[in-house]
Enzyme design. Sequence first.
Site, PDB file in Angstrom:
ATOM      1  N   GLU A  75      69.721  49.724  19.671  1.00 27.16           N
ATOM      2  CA  GLU A  75      69.657  50.384  18.412  1.00 27.16           C
ATOM      3  C   GLU A  75      69.274  49.615  17.260  1.00 27.16           C
ATOM      4  OE1 GLU A  75      70.937  52.579  14.913  1.00 27.16           O
ATOM      5  OE2 GLU A  75      71.745  50.886  15.562  1.00 27.16           O
ATOM      6  N   ASP A 105      74.488  46.439  20.977  1.00 29.73           N
ATOM      7  CA  ASP A 105      73.579  45.592  20.210  1.00 29.73           C
ATOM      8  C   ASP A 105      73.998  45.421  18.774  1.00 29.73           C
ATOM      9  OD1 ASP A 105      72.375  47.998  19.939  1.00 29.73           O
ATOM     10  OD2 ASP A 105      70.835  46.827  18.959  1.00 29.73           O
TER      11      ASP A 105
END
Length: 454
Positions: A156, A92
């Site tokens: 994250e 991500d």
Amino acid sequence: MTARPISETVASLMPRAKAELTELVAFRSVADPAQFPRSECEAAAGWVADALRAEDFQDVALLDTPDGTQSVYGYLPGPAGAPTVLLYAHYDVQPPLDESAWVSPPFELTERDGRWFGRGAADCKGGFIMHLLALRALKANGGVPVSVKVIAEGSEEQGTGGLEQYAEAHPELLAADTIVIGDTGNFRAGLPTVTATLRGMTMLRVQLDTLEGNLHSGQFGGAAPDALAAMIQLLASLRAEDGTTTVDGLTADAEWDGLQYPEGEFRKDAKVLDGVGLIGTGTVADRIWARPAVTVIGIDCPPVVGATPSVQASARAQISLRVPPGQDAAEATKLLTAHLESHAPWGARVTVEQVGQGQPFRADITSPAYTSMAEAMRLAYPGEEMQSSGMGGSIPLCNTLAALYPQAEILLIGLSEPEARIHAVNESVSPQELERLSVAEALFLRNYAESRKG
């Protein structure tokens, strides 16, 4: 030991690495469905899973984590009796911010000035490619000498804790002798660096309400309590005149005793405008690695274009507080919340919502695995010795892994050197750093396996 066969193999694999990073960067995998479709993250997770399967990983799985995102897991068995190493990255990415400010499209990997530009190129899709390169180089030069687990996180950057919660519920899954977190970076390009500390983080949204609705500023301005003005005053209370973070009850005077960051170099790396001073007191290293730092990362207010002459009834802001090692992120959250509630002017109604939190982390850089990494980096970066530094960012998973596996050694390396400009527009990765760190990781895995024999 010589690095030559490994380095030659990695060099030959770099065109493939660029093609793969191009594919991975193309996914707009911001783990916030309010900004980008969830399907973008799901597609990126599928790409990562396919890449692991192509490298003969077993038990490849898309893990549905409690925050609604997916982490990707795979296991590559090594020789009998070999230690297990967990390799971490995340797929991500941060939002691209103002896409018009990018020289090239943020989700199209573009080569320019000897670097590869694109959102996630360094943080941290490039980290996943680094792991692949290291493993491929070992396969081509005698085989992977350890058992390898790979975990690629899907949220994250949002700090919503999905993988931490999943790992706590399935503690056997990520168990390893050593863990390599591929999400930090060298102090400077060409200077091999392991990260000794990470600041933690808490993220809060604060809303102020003062009126039932907006009012005409000519008719009511001057007496009606303006929520936006109240927010400006409240946010100003979070910093002293010199820019030092001033949250009531939060200590902000710790000192960093390791590698220092010369002010001139910091100004250049941060691209501070001529004549503009740095904020805070103490050394630069004190300020960015050892002390808390508050940042207002967003405000909801009327844009200048189309603004009307109105007294605002409500205002909202999002605040990030970086928490250094030695302080507890949960306690810092309480202190920041209390500060916001007590400093709102004019009796404005205050609502505080927590949207993310992660504890700070301190690695034991005296552990045996660091000896193996130091030798690997010495060979991958001829003429340079491994350095250790702090990092202002946070990786919430580190503390979870340290608590679950207290005997495991945790090393932090990665591609996010200052020129990478992670989290900003025009993020990029140095292909030279990708190549050298891939060599270093491959040599580390070989060194580590040898050190565990007998």
